[in-house]
Each structure stands twice: as structure tokens, then as C-alpha cells.
Design a protein around this motif. Structure first.
Motif, mmCIF file in Angstrom:
data_model
loop_
_atom_site.group_PDB
_atom_site.id
_atom_site.type_symbol
_atom_site.label_atom_id
_atom_site.label_comp_id
_atom_site.label_asym_id
_atom_site.label_seq_id
_atom_site.Cartn_x
_atom_site.Cartn_y
_atom_site.Cartn_z
ATOM 1 N N LYS A 66 -7.680 7.107 -36.470
ATOM 2 C CA LYS A 66 -6.338 6.915 -36.953
ATOM 3 C C LYS A 66 -6.184 6.473 -38.388
ATOM 4 C CE LYS A 66 -5.446 5.441 -32.247
ATOM 5 N NZ LYS A 66 -4.582 4.661 -31.213
ATOM 6 N N HIS B 265 -1.566 14.095 -30.023
ATOM 7 C CA HIS B 265 -1.628 12.692 -29.790
ATOM 8 C C HIS B 265 -0.204 11.938 -29.634
ATOM 9 C CE1 HIS B 265 -2.671 8.334 -30.249
ATOM 10 N NE2 HIS B 265 -3.752 8.651 -29.840
ATOM 11 N N GLU C 152 -4.448 10.358 -21.792
ATOM 12 C CA GLU C 152 -4.047 9.166 -22.536
ATOM 13 C C GLU C 152 -2.835 8.436 -22.005
ATOM 14 O OE1 GLU C 152 -6.619 8.571 -26.371
ATOM 15 O OE2 GLU C 152 -4.904 9.433 -26.732
ATOM 16 N N ILE D 76 -2.876 2.804 -24.568
ATOM 17 C CA ILE D 76 -3.164 3.038 -25.870
ATOM 18 C C ILE D 76 -3.017 1.817 -26.862
ATOM 19 C CG2 ILE D 76 -3.075 4.567 -27.912
ATOM 20 C CD1 ILE D 76 -2.363 6.546 -26.158
ATOM 21 N N GLY D 77 -4.279 1.233 -27.386
ATOM 22 C CA GLY D 77 -3.925 0.017 -28.162
ATOM 23 C C GLY D 77 -3.469 -1.207 -27.599
ATOM 24 N N SER E 256 -7.561 2.138 -24.490
ATOM 25 C CA SER E 256 -8.081 0.779 -24.384
ATOM 26 C C SER E 256 -9.546 1.002 -23.764
ATOM 27 C CB SER E 256 -7.370 -0.334 -23.740
ATOM 28 O OG SER E 256 -6.291 -0.316 -24.522
ATOM 29 N N GLY F 217 -10.018 4.790 -29.551
ATOM 30 C CA GLY F 217 -9.356 4.326 -30.856
ATOM 31 C C GLY F 217 -10.042 2.859 -31.204
ATOM 32 N N GLY F 218 -9.357 1.863 -30.931
ATOM 33 C CA GLY F 218 -9.985 0.658 -31.650
ATOM 34 C C GLY F 218 -11.388 0.352 -31.552
HETATM 35 P P1 PGA Z 1 -7.412 2.911 -28.106
HETATM 36 O O1 PGA Z 1 -6.623 4.275 -28.661
HETATM 37 O O2 PGA Z 1 -8.699 3.058 -27.710
HETATM 38 O O3 PGA Z 1 -7.230 2.049 -29.203
HETATM 39 O O4 PGA Z 1 -6.346 2.369 -27.079
HETATM 40 C C1 PGA Z 1 -6.930 5.366 -28.093
HETATM 41 C C2 PGA Z 1 -6.254 6.583 -28.689
HETATM 42 O O5 PGA Z 1 -5.229 6.400 -29.090
HETATM 43 O O6 PGA Z 1 -6.773 7.758 -28.953
#
Ligand code: PGA
Length: 257
Positions: A11, A99, A171, A176-177, A217, A238-239
Motif C-alpha cells: 500500500k 482492491h 478479501e 482488511i486492516g 488480516s 497487507g500489514g
Molecule cells: P491486511 O490487508 O493484511 O492489512 O488486512 C490486506 C489487503 O488489503 O490486501
């Protein structure tokens, strides 16, 4: 045989020295030793670092560099945008398309996403196409229909040959996040559903060869149980992909599947 893939989505994170340090940590970790034709790693850096990432990783055949987006037109007067053919020209091989953050913050609708996919394919980039439902759809228990529509409007518009180049990422937006991962059963349900839709549309061969990644996540603790599911072929991270050690653990848990 379909590929197991772990993709990092950085990101809008990392300044230049941090980005180079992270790439180098990945290259000097166990990751390159564990990758193969059927266990691939993709790293989606911000545009700024793509060329350097491509050069640094060029001796690692199963480690690919991806963009996080591309424009839906081929070239021209679109200030601040990046075209698929520009990405191809610097050695980028994959591109994330659709995304949920792009859909939500940049109003990317299915029609535009389909154009982006076509641009990517025309320029030999492999699209990593994201789908997934927001919380209210999950709570209303209409997530399967929602995802079916997202796919019907985009990747299911392609011919079978083009579709065989697509990687799908499921996703759920609420995961997410947020630290709230989908349960293994919730994720597997949707992945099996997506594979069934692909079978109905393009046949068993293509469906069995399509990699469907889970994102939301996914981390060093939960990756192996998610990746052990029959229809989960890796993850979009992501993270946890911003921490070299965690990303390594995630990749290694995928290569043992
Ligand atoms: P996340 O993000 O692993 O931080 O939840 C995943 C993504 O948005 O592709």
C-alpha cells in the motif's frame, strides 16, 4: 497443478531507505530458497520503488514485482497516472486490480476495472483481481451473490484464454486492516464458491488451475490454517507484509502446503 502464491501489498507505506531494506531482507531470507514454479511470491511496492525492486530481485526467478494499480487507458494525457505498458517496460510482471481501497476511495467501478484488466493482459501483466464484500453485506448473508456479481461484471467477461492468466484474491472488506480475520470456514466457503463459479463458466480445468488467494488480516499466526484449506491457494498480505520476519513466516507456511 495450480500455484500457491503469497503476495505482499505494501500500500502507501515505507520511505525509500525503508523500502530497500525490506526488499533486501526478503531477498536474504529463506523466501527465495523456498519459492518455485508452484510456490511463488509477489511483492507489490508503491510505484516509486518498482524499478529498483525489479532490478534487485532479477536473479530470483519465482519472486515477482507487482504494481498496486494501473490506469484503464493505454497512454496519454492522464496526469499523475501510470499505464500498464509503462509497467511492462520496467519489468513489472503483475498488477493488483480492484482492491477494495481503490474501489472505495477512487470510485473504481466494475466497468473501469474490466478495462484495467484488459490493459494489463494486453501488456503481459498478470492481474491479481480482488473481490470481497463489505460488513453490511456479510451481516445480511448476501455475500455470495455480491461476489458473484463482482466477478460476473469483470473477470467473467474475459475469454477462457485470458481468464486463465488471472489470479483472484478474496478479501472481505471487514477483515482488511482490522485484525478481524475471516474464520477458516468463512474463507473456505467463499473460495469454494468462487471455484464453483469458475467451473460453471470456464470448466473444471481452468477452475482447478486458478489460484485463489485470501486477504484480510492474514498474519504469521493464522496463515498456515488458512492456507491448509482445499481452495485457499495462498494470501494477499497487507500489514504483516511490512515486517520482514512475519512475511517470511507467512511465505514459509504456504510452501509447506
Ligand atoms: P491486511 O490487508 O493484511 O492489512 O488486512 C490486506 C489487503 O488489503 O490486501
Amino acid at each position: 497443478m495450480r500455484k500457491n502464491i503469497v503476495a505482499a501489498n505494501w500500500k502507501m507505506n515505507k520511505n525509500h531507505p525503508e523500502a530497500i531494506e525490506l526488499i533486501q531482507s526478503i531477498l536474504f531470507s529463506q523466501i527465495p530458497k523456498k519459492t518455485s514454479t508452484f510456490h511463488q511470491v509477489i511483492i507489490a511496492t508503491p510505484y516509486l520503488y518498482l524499478r529498483e525492486a525489479v532490478l534487485l530481485s532479477q536473479d530470483f526467478p519465482h519472486l515477482y514485482i507487482a504494481a498496486q494499480n494501473c490506469h484503464h487507458q493505454s497512454m496519454g494525457a492522464y496526469t499523475g497516472e501510470i499505464a500498464a505498458q509503462q509497467l511492462e517496460s520496467i519489468g513489472v510482471t503483475h498488477v493488483i486490480i480492484g482492491h477494495s481501497e481503490r474501489r472505495a476511495y477512487f470510485n473504481e467501478i466494475d466497468e473501469v476495472l474490466l478495462q484495467k484488466i484488459k490493459q494489463a493482459l494486453q501488456h503481459h501483466l498478470i492481474p491479481l483481481f480482488c473481490c470481497g464484500e463489505p460488513l453490511e453485506i456479510r451481516e445480511a448473508n448476501t455475500h455470495l451473490e455480491y461476489i458473484q456479481t463482482q466477478l460476473a461484471n469483470t473477470v467473467f467477461q474475459l475469454n477462457p484464454k485470458d481468464f486463465s492468466n488471472i489470479i483472484i484474491a478474496y478479501e472481505p472488506i471487514w477483515a482488511i486492516g482490522t485484525g478481524q480475520t475471516a474464520t477458516v470456514a468463512q474463507a473456505q466457503e467463499v473460495h469454494a464458491f468462487i471455484r464453483k463459479l469458475i467451473t460453471d463458466k470456464f470448466g473444471t480445468d481452468i477452475a482447478e488451475n486458478t489460484s485463489i488467494l485470501y486477504g484480510g488480516s492474514c498474519n504469521a499466526q493464522n496463515a498456515s490454517s488458512l492456507f491448509a484449506q482445499k481452495d485457499i491457494d495462498g494470501g494477499l498480505i497487507g500489514g504483516a507484509s511490512l515486517i520482514a520476519k512475519d512475511f517470511e513466516t507467512i511465505v514459509l507456511s504456504n510452501t509447506t502446503q
